[in-house]
Design a protein around this motif. Structure first.
Motif, short mmCIF file in Angstrom:
data_model
loop_
_atom_site.label_atom_id
_atom_site.label_comp_id
_atom_site.label_asym_id
_atom_site.label_seq_id
_atom_site.Cartn_x
_atom_site.Cartn_y
_atom_site.Cartn_z
N GLU A 148 0.84 -1.19 0.00
CA GLU A 148 0.00 0.00 0.00
C GLU A 148 0.88 1.25 0.00
O GLU A 148 1.69 1.45 0.91
CB GLU A 148 -0.91 0.00 1.23
N ASP A 195 -2.30 0.54 -4.65
CA ASP A 195 -1.94 -0.82 -4.25
C ASP A 195 -1.05 -1.44 -5.32
O ASP A 195 -1.29 -1.28 -6.52
CB ASP A 195 -3.18 -1.69 -4.07
N GLY A 210 1.77 -2.01 4.25
CA GLY A 210 1.36 -3.35 3.86
C GLY A 210 2.15 -4.41 4.62
O GLY A 210 3.10 -4.11 5.35
#
Length: 670
Positions: A408, A447, A482
């Motif tokens: 992310e 993403d 992430g």
């Protein structure tokens, strides 16, 4: 002042009445957000904080329903998935549920949404599947729920298991139907006091308490507290044979054992407080919580236990009541320790061969370290498979590895395209999604799907390159988060903690030993012995954990078990060497060391068994890191008890002679 024993007991009963409600409320202030979390300065933490602020729903728990049919999903299966998806709207934040996401092979489909409410309702909605279709619920919401479900009621189970293990060992040690109860009840009261103090510190002082630290608190208070009780009772029993008045006997016993007990507690407390220098919140939190537990155990065992023993009188030792023997030699206790007298004689005959053989055995045991790995995959966190892990495995079998945990990127909205382009240029990035703009228009979230498994070396290398690339984009102020980014920051944080905290623990413990023994050689000898014992404990654990299928250690575990084994392992050599110094000043170095081994052997061995059993109780928790800690610490304590303290240290002390106490000199014997 024989009435003081009644005053002490009355004070402790008043304290117990006051603290019990607070102790029972400890679970109410438990904050498990620190479990596995990183410091606020870590990039992944900053990325999460920015995303939570820019995209308010981004930090809410996400549920992912997984549907799989190994022969390919049928039309009926897809209809069932769609029916479930519509039903999930009732439990989703804002009633929003993403469209079903089918796998390329046509055998699986995912439905994800942000949970608003209890996951139990979602579980009831999830279809069981029919005719071979399998279903599971995973995602952050399911993972959190699985952890809480796994620990439900286990604090009581751990307390009962610890109590039973300690009770059995005390019964074997004392062979008395009454005496064993007194240390156990005293430890229970100390545990209540410690829990109450930790509750107050958490409620009003900002101390973070989680599942792990609360369980460790219980184990430490009972394990260390019973150790202290064993030493006091053993010394009291000795003095009862030398003094007709039990109050005088207790006074002498406390005076002669208090120094070792305080030094032991100070060593463990100082070692625990060294954890405050760690960056990992869960590691740092164990420090003050454990220190409170040790202090409460020491206070209870040196005040309440002696008072209760005095009230009960000599008969509490029945059927082996120590009788006063007029004219008995002041220090003639060898006859009461026949087994350890023979061990001491064995060490005295061949000290050089024994310390060489002991070092060789420690080195041999240490070879098992090669079986251990560092870094535990999420699917290996539980000793039994739970729903969230099952779901992750089902996803991994049918989707690209990185889909399970995408990277992310949160960056300034004005630099969205250059950041996305920089991400696409990184080898190992399979797909980059379109930027999603925050409601206020300041930030974008992008993403990136990794080509490799998120916790693999290749994935971590790709994320490191990605960070460098997006950080270099002018005006982007990009942060990368992430799961893979978390693993990178976790590894960096743990490496930093190991570099700083381990030397700090060694330095603090060494300083305490130098002050206690008023020597330099003996403390260095003891520190070297516990470090060797730590290596051997890891080796033994390597053999055991490989055999039962859990060889990959949680990355934060080595530092925690190093602390426990160094601080607690030094305990037994403190008990041995303080007695050796006392005896050596009276009868000479060689006979003093052997006498110390003889008279402390039984009680220290019992203490080691108790401490190993209390830590072994952690294996009841359904988490692999708890099982690994139980195995490593129990193995280390037993190695320290039966090999290092019983053979290696006394043999080396005999080999070095009076140089053991250098630069101090032993007092001249009369």
């Amino acid at each position: 002042m024989t009435w003081m024993k009644y005053v002490l007991v009355a004070l402790w009963l008043a304290v117990l009445a006051a603290v019990t409600p607070l102790a029972l409320s400890l679970g109410d202030v438990q904050n498990n957000d620190t479990l596995g979390s990183l410091s606020d300065s870590a990039e992944v933490s900053r990325a999460e904080a920015r995303a939570a602020q820019a995209f308010p729903s981004s930090d809410a728990p996400v549920a992912v329903a997984v549907y799989v049919r190994d022969t390919g999903l049928t039309g009926a299966d897809r209809a069932q998935v769609e029916a479930d998806r519509q039903a999930y709207r009732e439990h989703a934040e804002g009633g929003v549920v993403a469209e079903a996401f089918p796998s390329a092979d046509g055998k699986a489909v995912l439905v994800s949404f942000t949970v608003d409410g209890s996951l139990d309702d979602v579980r009831e909605t999830l279809s069981d599947g029919a005719g071979g279709m399998r279903t599971a619920l995973t995602g952050s919401a399911a993972a959190e729920t699985d952890v809480f479900d796994a620990f439900e009621g286990l604090d009581v189970t751990l307390l009962i298991a610890t109590g039973v293990a300690v009770s059995v060992l005390l019964l074997i040690t004392y062979r008395s139907p009454v005496l064993w109860l007194l240390p156990l009840l005293t430890a229970g009261i100390a545990s209540q006091l410690a829990s109450a103090i930790v509750y107050l510190l958490a409620k009003h002082g900002g101390l973070a308490v989680d599942l792990q630290s609360q369980n460790i608190l219980t184990v430490l208070v009972f394990g260390v507290g019973i150790d202290y009780a064993l030493l006091i009772v053993a010394r009291y029993r000795e003095e009862l044979r030398r003094h007709a008045d039990r109050h005088r006997a207790m006074g002498v016993a406390l005076r002669r054992s208090l120094g070792a007990l305080v030094a032991s507690a100070a060593t463990v407390i100082a070692g625990l407080l060294c954890l405050l220098a760690a960056d990992m919140p869960e590691t740092r939190g164990i420090g003050p919580i454990g220190a409170v537990g040790i202090a409460c155990a020491l206070l209870a065992m040196t005040t309440l236990l002696p008072a209760v023993l005095l009230i009960f009188g000599r008969w509490v030792f029945w059927p082996f009541v120590p009788r006063y023997t007029p004219g008995a030699a002041a220090h003639d206790t060898t006859g009461d320790h026949r087994v350890w007298g023979r061990v001491a004689a064995f060490v005295g005959r061949r000290p050089r061969q024994i310390w060489i053989a002991s070092l060789a055995l420690l080195a041999l045991l240490g070879t098992g370290v090669a079986n251990l790995g560092l870094g535990q995959p999420a699917e290996e966190s539980f000793t039994t498979e739970v729903g969230s892990v099952t779901g992750q495995k089902m996803i991994s079998a049918h989707y690209p590895s990185g889909v399970v945990a995408p990277v992310e990127i949160v960056a300034a909205a004005g630099a969205a395209e250059p950041v996305a382009a920089a991400a696409r240029a990184i080898p190992g990035i399979e797909e980059v999604t379109a930027p999603q703009t925050s409601p206020d228009g300041r930030w974008v979230r992008i993403d990136a799907v990794l080509a490799d498994v998120p916790d693999s070396d290749a994935a971590m290398s790709a994320v490191r390159e990605l960070r460098s690339a997006v950080h270099a984009v002018p005006g982007a102020d990009a942060l990368v988060g992430g799961d893979t980014a978390y693993q990178i920051d976790l590894e960096d944080t743990v490496n930093r903690d190991n570099r700083i905290v381990i030397p700090l623990i060694l330095a603090v413990v060494l300083a305490i030993l130098i002050l206690l023994l008023r020597a330099l050689v003996a403390p260095l000898l003891l520190m070297a012995s516990v470090v060797l014992s730590f290596g051997a404990a890891l080796g033994v654990a390597g053999f055991i954990l490989t055999a039962i299928g859990y060889p990959n250690l949680m990355i934060t575990l080595p530092l925690q078990v190093f602390l426990f084994l160094v601080a607690l392992g030094v305990d037994y050599t403190i008990f041995l060497m303080t007695r050796a110094r006392e005896e050596a000043g009276r009868i000479g170095h060689r006979p003093g060391v052997l006498r110390a081994l003889t008279v402390t052997g039984g009680v220290i061995t019992s203490a080691g068994l108790v401490l190993a059993a209390t830590f072994a109780a952690l294996s009841l928790l359904p988490l692999v890191p708890s099982l690994q800690m139980a195995v490593i610490v129990a193995a280390g304590v037993l190695i320290d008890t039966f090999l290092v303290r019983s053979l290696l240290v006394p043999a080396l002390a005999l080999e070095l002679g009076e140089r053991t106490w250098w630069p101090a000199r032993l007092p001249q014997r009369p």
